[in-house]
Design a protein around this motif. Structure first.
Motif, mmCIF file in Angstrom:
data_model
loop_
_atom_site.group_PDB
_atom_site.id
_atom_site.type_symbol
_atom_site.label_atom_id
_atom_site.label_comp_id
_atom_site.label_asym_id
_atom_site.label_seq_id
_atom_site.Cartn_x
_atom_site.Cartn_y
_atom_site.Cartn_z
ATOM 1 N N GLU A 33 50.957 11.891 123.220
ATOM 2 C CA GLU A 33 51.904 11.940 122.098
ATOM 3 C C GLU A 33 51.341 12.803 120.967
ATOM 4 O O GLU A 33 52.049 13.601 120.362
ATOM 5 N N SER A 85 58.907 10.817 127.859
ATOM 6 C CA SER A 85 58.521 12.232 127.809
ATOM 7 C C SER A 85 58.092 12.718 129.181
ATOM 8 O O SER A 85 58.498 13.796 129.642
ATOM 9 N N THR A 161 61.921 22.614 127.985
ATOM 10 C CA THR A 161 61.058 21.520 128.425
ATOM 11 C C THR A 161 59.986 22.056 129.369
ATOM 12 O O THR A 161 60.279 22.854 130.252
ATOM 13 N N LEU A 207 60.429 12.124 122.138
ATOM 14 C CA LEU A 207 59.805 12.779 123.297
ATOM 15 C C LEU A 207 58.614 13.638 122.876
ATOM 16 O O LEU A 207 58.480 14.795 123.282
ATOM 17 N N GLN A 210 56.333 15.379 125.450
ATOM 18 C CA GLN A 210 56.961 16.415 126.269
ATOM 19 C C GLN A 210 56.831 17.746 125.533
ATOM 20 O O GLN A 210 57.325 17.881 124.424
ATOM 21 N N ASP A 358 63.196 8.437 121.430
ATOM 22 C CA ASP A 358 63.288 9.194 122.677
ATOM 23 C C ASP A 358 64.710 9.241 123.229
ATOM 24 O O ASP A 358 65.098 10.210 123.884
#
Length: 389
Positions: A33, A85, A161, A207, A210, A358
């Motif tokens: 994170e 994520s 992404t 997220l 990610q 998220d």
């Protein structure tokens, strides 16, 4: 005989995935994170238990399975620990890029990329959205032009992404026009290609683990065999994959909602106020009853959709219905669960806090709720009558 969505093979697979999550996800979630990136070591660990390359043919190191229930198991186990994520990043690799390569790639393209993906050595992304473009794929301005036998790519993409760490990107670009409308083609772009540039690693509401990035292509030269499928068939390729892509998002939504309800039930059984457990208040019980029912009904429908996907009968309209409904449900359910946590729900030490942030993007990615409803509505309306007749 009672209905069972899963079979013995899925149960055995779940044991392996759960062990992977306990060893290689839970200890690293906070670290990921903060770094806004999942460490590459996870991909190798996932490959080691067969959690990657499920759709990839065995000759390229994958499992060669079209049974999407194995992917459902992975999504459930990640949802249980709040690893949204990671679930999203894996979905890009497995449900989108691997599927495109298996369905549209040449033998040479598959041989080059699929073994690395199955082994966890190659992380991938797909680049469609552009700055200012949103859901309007026909407005794509990234251009691929021929130069001899090569292609030269120029343009920019955003909200990608896996964009900061991917080794391979499928890029949608214009390759001309037909009757005044853009003709799109898809290209396999290695991140090592000259002219490939990564922009910012974007900061997001949720997220956080990610990696989401901007990508730029400046005179990026590609060989002829970088074209995925036939020139000008990009829209057709994208449309062909929509049922799977939208159902993937819908399933992530419903299992995240299920996990949120489980966490909340556990919390309200343990937390007391005014001399009794929270779950003993009638309002709490009624709310949990509503949430549980909504989630179970939605899951039942999605299970049917997944079996249809396995059979090859799931259509794009049904996928659109599943996507908008499940993602809107996820946001309603997670919001209600946070409310039942009270002030603690706003604290990051509780999974519901992260799940709330998220969840918000789910009604946006893969086509917004409004786009889904428009697709469904146009199908219901049918063709416009010929006023000149």
């Amino acid at each position: 005989m009672p209905y069972s969505f899963y079979e013995d093979d899925h149960t055995a697979f779940r044991h392996s995935v759960r062990g992977l999550v306990q060893r290689s996800v839970l200890p690293h979630q906070e670290e990921w994170e903060e770094a806004r990136l999942v460490d590459r070591s996870f991909w190798k660990a996932a490959a080691g238990v067969g959690a990657l390359g499920l759709r990839i043919p065995e000759r390229f190191g994958g499992a060669g399975s079209d049974d999407y229930r194995f992917r459902c198991v992975i999504q459930e186990e990640l949802a249980e620990v709040g690893a949204a994520s990671l679930a999203s990043g894996i979905a890009i690799n497995e449900d989108i890029v691997a599927s495109y390569l298996v369905r549209f790639g040449t033998e040479e393209q598959q041989r080059r990329w699929l073994p690395g993906m199955a082994a966890g050595d190659v992380v991938t992304s797909i680049a469609m959205t552009e700055p200012g473009g949103g859901s309007d794929l026909r407005g794509i301005r990234t251009l691929a032009r021929r130069d001899g036998s090569d292609w030269v790519l120029d343009g920019a993409k955003t909200f990608i992404t896996n964009g900061a760490g991917s080794d391979l990107v499928i890029v949608a670009a214009r390759t001309g026009e037909t009757a005044g409308r853009a003709r799109l083609s898809l290209f396999l772009v290695p991140s090592t290609a000259a002219g490939f540039q990564r922009g910012r690693k974007l900061k997001k509401l949720g997220l956080h683990a990610q990696d989401t990035a901007e990508l730029f292509f400046d005179g990026l030269r590609l060989p002829a065999d970088a074209l995925l499928g036939e020139e000008g068939t990009g829209f057709r390729q994208l449309t062909a994959q929509l049922p799977l892509e939208r159902l993937s998002i819908a399933w992530r939504a419903v299992v995240a909602a299920e996990a949120a309800v489980r966490w909340t039930l556990e919390y309200t059984r343990e937390r007391t106020a005014f001399g009794q457990r929270l779950v003993d208040f009638q309002n709490t019980r009624f709310r949990l009853a509503e949430l549980t029912t909504e989630v179970e009904v939605t899951r039942s429908h999605l299970e049917r959709c997944i079996l249809d996907l396995n059979d090859g009968t799931l259509d794009a309209i049904t996928g659109a219905k599943a996507k908008w409904w499940a993602t809107e449900l996820q946001n309603r359910v997670v919001g209600a669960c946070l409310q039942l946590h009270g002030g603690y729900g706003y604290m990051d030490e509780y999974r519901i806090s992260r799940a709330y942030a998220d969840a918000r993007v789910q009604t946006l990615v893969g086509g917004t709720t409004e786009i889904m409803k428009d697709i469904i509505g146009r199908d219901l309306a049918g063709p416009k009558p010929d006023r000149g007749a």
